[in-house]
Design an enzyme around this catalytic site. Structure first.
Site, mmCIF file in Angstrom:
data_model
loop_
_atom_site.group_PDB
_atom_site.id
_atom_site.type_symbol
_atom_site.label_atom_id
_atom_site.label_comp_id
_atom_site.label_asym_id
_atom_site.label_seq_id
_atom_site.Cartn_x
_atom_site.Cartn_y
_atom_site.Cartn_z
ATOM 1 C CG HIS B 281 -0.476 0.000 2.514
ATOM 2 N ND1 HIS B 281 -0.085 1.142 3.168
ATOM 3 C CD2 HIS B 281 -0.260 -1.011 3.377
ATOM 4 C CE1 HIS B 281 0.346 0.827 4.386
ATOM 5 N NE2 HIS B 281 0.261 -0.466 4.538
ATOM 6 C CG ASP B 293 2.787 0.120 7.760
ATOM 7 O OD1 ASP B 293 2.275 -0.338 6.720
ATOM 8 O OD2 ASP B 293 2.131 0.323 8.795
ATOM 9 C CD GLU B 327 -3.203 -1.535 5.545
ATOM 10 O OE1 GLU B 327 -3.404 -2.532 6.234
ATOM 11 O OE2 GLU B 327 -2.600 -0.523 5.994
#
Lengths: 466, 466
Positions: B281, B293, B327
């Site tokens: 994502h 992340d 996300e």
């Protein structure tokens, strides 16, 4: 009375199942204790941040001896002692300095550090033409006519396609260890070696080198250059092979001094004469604080004994932690330990070293008989819940290597190796690059293997050979 | 003609051996290309250091869409496009501020950050008594009489004995996601949640939260406190339960805005109708730069297609990279992608997500039929030289989850998880914590699995069920 076959099978299965469950329980207890209540990280914090780099013969090495002995004393072991050993004392001196001179007055500084054991440059430094090679074997082809008076620049990089970075290291480290001795044969005036580092950065990485039988008057100074520095030097040389390289280093070898292996043990309850060793090396290079190499291995080894005490497991065999002195530039501690063991006729059955950094453990490599390897590999399922998968034949560790003649199982902890050479022997081998959980998982993994070795014993190698 | 059995066996063995060798060769080519000539790290450098945190609806999210589309355009894929999707836009506003007040005028600041989706505090901040709980289930026992008007402090830590830190996360994250909605039912005035972090440090970790069906007028502000802050608060509360807690945050929800999934594909040579997806994502939280992340997963997914081109392997099936938007706080991109796929009657056979950080890959978890899992597990030996050992049933990824109904094999890359929650959703999820080789190994591991799936196909799930 003869039991029906089915019944025998059921009893055997029952026994195996019961033993398995007990093993699972004890291993879980070891991991839980390491992860919830571990001491390894605190010990490492002290070694790294209160003491720092611990080169053999230094004040810091002695502080590390005193500190770890004190900590072992506090664990309630059956015996803690220091084993004297004479170690070399090499001192770096004032910081090294180097530059590339493209033409007189036009210079670019590059980061270097003396290799451990190197001689100094002349007082005013050494300036000379420099010639790049990809390895020792090129010297012969170039011959004295192309090398004499020049600095030899070894620039073969570590192979990034090797998954084990230790394999990549093995493929290059001859340049660092023997580069100076070999180049001296062709009349080189000095040696610059690309740092053993897979990453491009500005840290030069030191490490041991030896002059072999090079006569004292022919010994030439050797330094490591950072990987970025090596790239710059190589490119500059391609543009103009007549550039000069200057470096100055002030290192010096002093007479040997007394130091110590630090040893603690829990006496075996039923086979005290069978000795199991866990260890790492207490000395480190001087540029960083030696957290990964090998503060991590020392505190993990100490933690193994603490975890046994903590979980209330008394080993049947004698369990000894040995913090070896002088792995980096002499291996005197490892040799002394093996020598004393042999002189005392001690029976070592197992030795495990952690000297590959405090990263997530992936398993072990074993230097032992096939029968022992097979027995150990049968324990693999017990480790899989902890994501430990590697049980391979291979190298154990430098410090326990000298025990090899004594017919025992030698093992090395194998942590994830990807980041190891980013830090190895460099200024950035420091505490903040060690993750607490990764360190603790390593200690628990070692303790679990020691537990199984203790419980099931090893198959004596002589018996196998005979 | 009937072949003698031995001959058949020999031919089969020969075929298997040949296929095996070809697979070994292609997989080695993928790893070698990733490790010697990878692009993932450079891409991540740009996403992290030139763009930064990419919260849905932000300027940075749009810059990331433009940048990655441009990079995919440059790879010579068969098609690159943007898939529009409306996303929520939540904005943190000026930095949050919090303190513990032990008595009027005696305060200690603690690091907090608003949870994503939270409402702001009143303009002057919120000051109230605070009550510690270990989880949502304690609220019922305490009842409105003990909670009304107070701030609820959720302080259940992640369980350090879980080897997978994701399992530890799962055991706690309900406090973050639903803590405010649940506490509001008992009249709480606000919520403070211990950061989802196994380490003790000063970084508060944000993350999504939801109010469920809490009426707008009853919604209370929720913030995360750093783990060190949580320890301090808990100890202070034990000494004096009457302390007050103050916090101020200025976050705000805006109307939805248009954004995009970024998609590129290589058309399959013989089964173009069968689609394989690799993705991560593109959005991230706003505190760090979203390197782990999930910048890592995005660039690894892009790298899979580049590695196929680089090694000259044209897939038989269509290979698509999807960089999903949103996300973190909505999953709108994942939902949109699945919706469009269904509307277009596309036949997805495989989807692989990388959204667990750019650490050393350990394997995959699969959400698929037993038959498919068995086939995939038969490829394990091909991965072992790369120290990839995990091929387990389990969770795949949030963004590809909505495809599940379409009867395909879903997979998630499983990197080493030990350090992930040190950085997750916090200010220190930054580029310097990603190791180049670890990132590259992940990309090569993904590419190798995609190669095998492409070559051998998957067993259609409907066929299995029927």
């Amino acid at each position: 009375m003869r039991l029906p076959l089915l019944l025998v099978a059921l009893i055997l299965c029952g026994t195996i199942f019961y033993a398995q469950s007990e093993d699972e329980k004890q291993i879980k207890a070891l991991y839980d204790a390491a992860l919830t209540n571990g001491k390894a990280y605190d010990w490492l914090n002290h070694l790294s941040n209160q003491i720092g780099g611990r080169l053999s013969g230094s004040v810091q090495a002695q502080q590390a001896v005193d500190y770890t002995k004190g900590q072992l004393d506090s664990l309630g072991l059956d015996r803690v002692w220091l084993q004297p050993v004479m170690v070399p004392k090499w001192v770096r001196g004032t910081p090294e300095f180097a530059y590339i001179e493209t033409k007189p007055g036009l210079t670019t500084n590059v980061p270097i550090c003396a290799l451990g054991g190197s001689v100094a440059t002349p007082d005013g430094g050494l300036k000379a033409n420099i010639i790049e090679v990809q390895g020792i074997e090129e010297l012969e082809k170039l011959g004295t006519e192309n090398i004499e008076g020049k600095i030899v620049f070894y620039n073969r990089p570590m192979d990034p396609t090797k998954i084990s970075t230790f394999a990549a290291y093995s493929g290059c480290v001859d340049q660092r260890y023997s580069g100076a001795a070999e180049a001296a044969k062709f009349g080189a005036s000095g040696v610059i070696v690309r740092s053993m580092n897979l990453r491009l950065d500005d840290y030069p990485h030191t490490g041991s080198m030896g002059y072999g039988d090079t006569p004292v008057e022919n010994r030439i100074p050797a330094a490591a250059i950072s990987t970025e520095g090596a790239e710059l030097l190589s490119t500059t040389l391609k543009l103009n092979p007549n550039i000069k390289f200057y470096f100055k280093q002030n290192c010096k070898q002093f007479p040997d001094v007394e130091s110590y292996n630090v040893i603690g043990e829990i006496k075996g309850s039923t086979h005290p004469e069978e000795i199991m060793v866990v260890g790492g090396h207490l000395d480190s290079w001087d540029l960083g604080d030696g957290s990964h190499d090998d503060g991590a291995g020392c505190v993990q080894s100490m933690e193994v004994l603490r975890l046994f005490k903590k979980t209330g497991y008394r080993p049947k065999r004698t369990l000894r932690v040995v913090l070896f002195m002088n792995e980096e530039n002499g291996l005197r501690g490892g040799n002394k330990y093996a020598e004393v063991a042999q002189n005392k006729n001690e029976q070592h059955v197992f030795a495990l070293e952690s000297d590959s950094g405090g990263f997530t453990p992936r398993g072990f490599s074993f230097d032992c008989s096939e029968e022992n390897l097979k027995q150990i590999q049968s324990w693999k399922p017990l480790f899989e819940p902890y994501l430990i998968h590697m049980f391979v034949e291979g190298y154990s560790g430098a410090d326990i290597g000298p025990l090899k003649g004594q017919g025992l199982v030698l093992a090395g902890l194998r942590p994830d190796s990807q980041r190891y050479f980013d830090h190895h022997h460099a200024e950035n081998d420091t505490f903040e690059h060690v993750n607490k959980r990764e360190l603790e998982l390593g200690a628990a993994t070692m303790a679990s293997l020691v537990y199984l070795i203790d419980k099931y014993g090893t198959i004596p190698q002589k018996q196998i050979k005979g």
